[in-house]
Design a protein around this motif. Sequence first.
Motif, PDB file in Angstrom:
ATOM      1  N   THR A   1       1.116   4.245  -2.894  1.00  0.00           N
ATOM      2  CA  THR A   1       0.872   5.774  -2.345  1.00  0.00           C
ATOM      3  C   THR A   1       2.009   6.480  -3.053  1.00  0.00           C
ATOM      4  O   THR A   1       1.830   7.428  -3.813  1.00  0.00           O
ATOM      5  CB  THR A   1       0.904   5.786  -1.136  1.00  0.00           C
ATOM      6  OG1 THR A   1      -0.216   5.261  -0.275  1.00  0.00           O
ATOM      7  CG2 THR A   1       0.895   7.266  -0.489  1.00  0.00           C
TER       8      THR A   1
ATOM      9  N   SER B   1      -4.545   9.696   0.195  1.00  0.00           N
ATOM     10  CA  SER B   1      -5.583   8.888   0.789  1.00  0.00           C
ATOM     11  C   SER B   1      -6.805   9.131   0.576  1.00  0.00           C
ATOM     12  O   SER B   1      -7.554   8.246   0.816  1.00  0.00           O
ATOM     13  CB  SER B   1      -5.408   9.464   2.484  1.00  0.00           C
ATOM     14  OG  SER B   1      -5.830  10.652   2.640  1.00  0.00           O
TER      15      SER B   1
ATOM     16  N   SER C   1      -8.902   6.373  -1.428  1.00  0.00           N
ATOM     17  CA  SER C   1      -9.442   5.087  -0.730  1.00  0.00           C
ATOM     18  C   SER C   1     -10.835   4.933  -1.098  1.00  0.00           C
ATOM     19  O   SER C   1     -11.324   4.032  -1.092  1.00  0.00           O
ATOM     20  CB  SER C   1      -9.160   5.326   0.840  1.00  0.00           C
ATOM     21  OG  SER C   1      -9.771   6.499   1.240  1.00  0.00           O
TER      22      SER C   1
ATOM     23  N   TYR D   1      -6.142   2.808   2.503  1.00  0.00           N
ATOM     24  CA  TYR D   1      -7.241   1.772   2.334  1.00  0.00           C
ATOM     25  C   TYR D   1      -6.742   0.449   2.909  1.00  0.00           C
ATOM     26  O   TYR D   1      -7.558  -0.335   3.131  1.00  0.00           O
ATOM     27  CB  TYR D   1      -7.476   1.828   0.805  1.00  0.00           C
ATOM     28  CG  TYR D   1      -8.791   0.877   0.410  1.00  0.00           C
ATOM     29  CD1 TYR D   1      -9.899   1.509   0.835  1.00  0.00           C
ATOM     30  CD2 TYR D   1      -8.574  -0.117  -0.016  1.00  0.00           C
ATOM     31  CE1 TYR D   1     -10.988   0.364   0.573  1.00  0.00           C
ATOM     32  CE2 TYR D   1      -9.772  -1.047  -0.516  1.00  0.00           C
ATOM     33  CZ  TYR D   1     -11.118  -0.837   0.088  1.00  0.00           C
ATOM     34  OH  TYR D   1     -12.078  -1.430  -0.152  1.00  0.00           O
ATOM     35  N   THR D   2      -5.299   0.369   2.585  1.00  0.00           N
ATOM     36  CA  THR D   2      -4.988  -1.096   3.232  1.00  0.00           C
ATOM     37  C   THR D   2      -4.984  -1.167   4.594  1.00  0.00           C
ATOM     38  O   THR D   2      -5.500  -2.179   5.118  1.00  0.00           O
ATOM     39  CB  THR D   2      -3.484  -1.194   2.778  1.00  0.00           C
ATOM     40  OG1 THR D   2      -3.255  -1.024   1.438  1.00  0.00           O
ATOM     41  CG2 THR D   2      -2.965  -2.452   3.304  1.00  0.00           C
TER      42      THR D   2
ATOM     43  N   GLU E   1      -4.119   1.708  -1.750  1.00  0.00           N
ATOM     44  CA  GLU E   1      -2.989   2.488  -1.135  1.00  0.00           C
ATOM     45  C   GLU E   1      -2.970   2.460   0.400  1.00  0.00           C
ATOM     46  O   GLU E   1      -3.562   1.658   0.765  1.00  0.00           O
ATOM     47  CB  GLU E   1      -3.172   4.057  -1.867  1.00  0.00           C
ATOM     48  CG  GLU E   1      -4.474   4.533  -1.655  1.00  0.00           C
ATOM     49  CD  GLU E   1      -4.621   4.844  -0.182  1.00  0.00           C
ATOM     50  OE1 GLU E   1      -3.950   5.773   0.379  1.00  0.00           O
ATOM     51  OE2 GLU E   1      -5.842   4.497   0.230  1.00  0.00           O
TER      52      GLU E   1
ATOM     53  N   GLY F   1       0.845  -1.428  -0.047  1.00  0.00           N
ATOM     54  CA  GLY F   1      -0.018   0.074   0.114  1.00  0.00           C
ATOM     55  C   GLY F   1       0.695   1.228  -0.173  1.00  0.00           C
ATOM     56  O   GLY F   1       0.559   2.215  -0.667  1.00  0.00           O
TER      57      GLY F   1
ATOM     58  N   GLN G   1      -7.058   0.544   6.331  1.00  0.00           N
ATOM     59  CA  GLN G   1      -8.595   0.370   6.901  1.00  0.00           C
ATOM     60  C   GLN G   1      -9.099  -1.143   6.446  1.00  0.00           C
ATOM     61  O   GLN G   1     -10.117  -1.518   7.352  1.00  0.00           O
ATOM     62  CB  GLN G   1      -9.573   1.065   5.781  1.00  0.00           C
ATOM     63  CG  GLN G   1      -9.366   2.784   5.798  1.00  0.00           C
ATOM     64  CD  GLN G   1     -10.358   3.441   5.223  1.00  0.00           C
ATOM     65  OE1 GLN G   1     -10.095   3.391   3.804  1.00  0.00           O
ATOM     66  NE2 GLN G   1     -11.037   4.243   5.438  1.00  0.00           N
TER      67      GLN G   1
END
Length: 258
Positions: free
Chosen positions: A42, A199, A202, A211-212, A208, A38, A214
Amino acid sequence: MAVALVLVAQLAHALATNPGLDWATFGQYVFDPSVLHGLWVTVQLTLLAAVAGGAGGLLLAGMRLSGSPPLRAVAYGYVWVVRSVPLLVQVLFWFNISYLYQRLSIGVPFGPAFFSFPTRDLLSSMSAAVIALSVHEAAFASEIFRAGVEAVDRGQLEAAASLGIPRGRQIRRILLPQAMRTIAPNAANQLIGLFKNTSIVSVMAIMELFYTVQVIYGRTSRVVPMLLVATAWYVLLTTLLSVLQHYVERHFRKGEQR
């Protein structure tokens, strides 16, 4: 001074001893392969959007500084619209572009199309995210470039022209070195802002960094420690960009310190 040290010590003690922060889970996931992947996505989003947005910003700044009223109007309109719309709205717009245009065509304007492609197949989520970030970045970068050029005293260029110095040499030796002293710090701040703004994508379910984490805390219910994982990586890379900013600014101030 003593009060500040006491406050810092209290903050460090609170961070170290608060069981809700769950440092064991932080240590378990901070170098997890999915988190590192992720982080790489990014970084890719940041670099691609910075390059594309910077190129677009240069073009727009050239249009704003040109002597052509239509070009200045188009560039001003672009900057005005993009700066007026929240980045999240722009990201969602590009993510749903296939709803507005099911197919993209290449052909004669207002005439027959030679080639046609399904928009959904041509524009992936990653491509839509890069376009959204680049479009947003170009508007702000153009203002940074324009402000840097306009900060240079025009009389210096006029004096150089009166001495017969070629236009290209005026730009390389007089305009750019002085303009970069204004552009460099603002461009570095814009790059750091872009890095953190990734971010927002997401919402497009792109894996990225944010989101990873999350996805991981949705599976493990360890919200706070996973947010700390994301925070640690954002702080680390922002610090590296700040160090780079320091050396870039120092480079362009060399002539000023003589």
